[in-house]
Design an enzyme around this catalytic site. Structure first.
Site, PDB file in Angstrom:
ATOM      1  N   LYS A 112      41.165 -12.047   6.048  1.00  0.00           N
ATOM      2  CA  LYS A 112      42.122 -11.614   5.245  1.00  0.00           C
ATOM      3  C   LYS A 112      43.544 -12.254   5.575  1.00  0.00           C
ATOM      4  CE  LYS A 112      40.163  -8.564   2.533  1.00  0.00           C
ATOM      5  NZ  LYS A 112      40.144  -8.694   1.002  1.00  0.00           N
ATOM      6  N   LYS A 194      30.801 -13.531   0.057  1.00  0.00           N
ATOM      7  CA  LYS A 194      30.676 -12.276  -0.321  1.00  0.00           C
ATOM      8  C   LYS A 194      31.345 -12.047  -1.689  1.00  0.00           C
ATOM      9  CE  LYS A 194      33.473  -8.628   1.209  1.00  0.00           C
ATOM     10  NZ  LYS A 194      33.468  -7.802  -0.147  1.00  0.00           N
ATOM     11  N   LYS A 197      36.482  -8.462  -4.862  1.00  0.00           N
ATOM     12  CA  LYS A 197      37.399  -8.163  -6.035  1.00  0.00           C
ATOM     13  C   LYS A 197      38.547  -9.059  -6.083  1.00  0.00           C
ATOM     14  CE  LYS A 197      37.583  -3.313  -4.975  1.00  0.00           C
ATOM     15  NZ  LYS A 197      38.275  -3.119  -3.901  1.00  0.00           N
TER      16      LYS A 197
END
Ligand code: ATP
Ligand code: LTN
Length: 327
Positions: A112, A194, A197
């Site tokens: 992230k 993966k 969202k």
């Protein structure tokens, strides 16, 4: 005595099939057997760039989807993280006993923080301490999550152990619960990443609220390979992912599925899978529209969740403050 289960999802966008297969579906399946606490972790969603109005909207959508997927407020306490301020109080206390090295090892932080080039917040770094607070505040036994969260749940367990060692027996040691099938659904556009969202792109994920035509279109464009046989081969990630979704939704064995597709082509696989996904999502979508047509119901469920959790929150925090010398 029933096992206590806690889990949460970030309101960071519309839920996808990975969130359903890796998390919610398993919460629903076990809800009669356990004492259940499910949270919308809004304070985790603000660790990366976000829009306040979109966050407010996502929180309500997520609660609506929890209910639509089958979580029953009679069997589960459902609530929003920021409505119970003790989560952040406990997170601060945990920040003070968490070694930096533990946080530096977290793969989610590494990923992230690369996506957030402009500004990586301190909150993103200490995110696992807040997650540990979510789990440990409720003296949780089991944490049902997708594969990507295993490392964070293990850190929560390590922190519980560290706290108990430093300040005396206070916390239950939680365990991650990860199902074999569906724990890591991959992106349709790139089956090596993966499904997320927050990943952009029309062809990446299947949203739980996607209409049938869109589901057919996304699956028809899913990345596969130039081979022919339809078999579960992890070295062929595109086909493997589609077959895994098929397995999770149909409940059939790998052998049955391979036999079903023997001699058939990718168009058939994608078409059959689309119909399976549409059939699984249709009742969820119908319930979602019904639930969200009466918005007061969601407020009522959330308020009830907080009231039900109060005694447990207060008893844990009293013990923690006393153990740490803050009272
Ligand atoms: P974001 O992209 O904002 O990080 P996300 O899609 O990764 O969001 P989370 O809110 O982080 O979703 O995860 C909610 C739950 O869904 C967690 O239990 C997580 O392990 C699970 N989950 C997320 N993505 C997948 C996936 N692709 N396959 C299986 N489970 C998943
Ligand atoms: N970090 C998780 C969301 C999350 C969570 C939790 C999951 C926050 N607190 C407590 C289980 C238990 C994620 O990114 N999916």
């Amino acid at each position: 005595m029933k096992k206590r289960v806690f889990s949460g999802i970030k309101p960071s966008g519309t839920l996808h099939l990975g969130n359903y297969l890796g998390a919610i579906r398993n919460w629903v399946a076990d809800q009669d057997r356990c004492e259940n606490i499910f949270c919308v972790v809004d304070q985790h969603a603000i660790t990366v760039d976000y829009e306040p109005a979109a966050l407010r909207q996502s929180v309500r959508e997520l609660v609506g989807l929890y209910l639509a997927c089958g979580l029953d407020p009679e069997h589960c306490a459902l609530f929003v993280q920021s409505h119970v301020p003790e989560h952040t109080e406990l997170a601060w206390l945990f920040n003070c006993i968490t070694p930096m090295g533990w946080l530096q090892r977290m793969t989610q932080f590494k990923e992230k923080s690369e996506e957030q080039r402009e500004q990586v917040s301190a909150g993103l770094f200490t995110y696992p301490a807040l997650m540990a607070a979510d789990i440990l505040l409720y003296q949780t036994h089991e944490v049902p999550v997708g594969e990507d969260q295993k490392q964070h749940v293990e850190l929560a367990r390590d922190l519980a152990q560290r706290f108990n060692h430093l300040f005396g027996e206070t916390f239950v040691l939680p365990e991650p619960v990860i199902r074999k099938v569906g724990a890591r659904v991959m992106g349709l556009d790139d089956p090596t990443k993966k499904m997320s969202k927050s990943t952009e792109g029309d062809g990446h994920g299947i949203g739980l609220l996607d209409p049938p035509a869109l589901i057919r279109k996304k699956l028809s464009r899913a990345t596969t390979d130039s081979q022919r046989q339809i078999v579960f081969d992890p070295a062929r990630p595109g086909v493997f992912n589609l077959l895994t979704i098929f397995q999770a939704l149909s409940g059939q064995s790998r052998e049955e599925i391979e036999a079903h597709f023997a001699g058939k082509g990718y168009a058939q696989l994608k078409g059959d899978l689309a119909e399976l996904v549409i059939a699984a999502l249709e009742p969820i979508q119908a319930r979602y529209h019904q639930i969200t047509s009466a918005p007061e119901y969601i407020d009522q469920v959330l308020a009830q969740g907080v009231v039900r959790l109060r005694p447990l929150v207060e008893s844990t925090m009293l013990r923690v403050r006393q153990a740490m010398g803050l009272r």
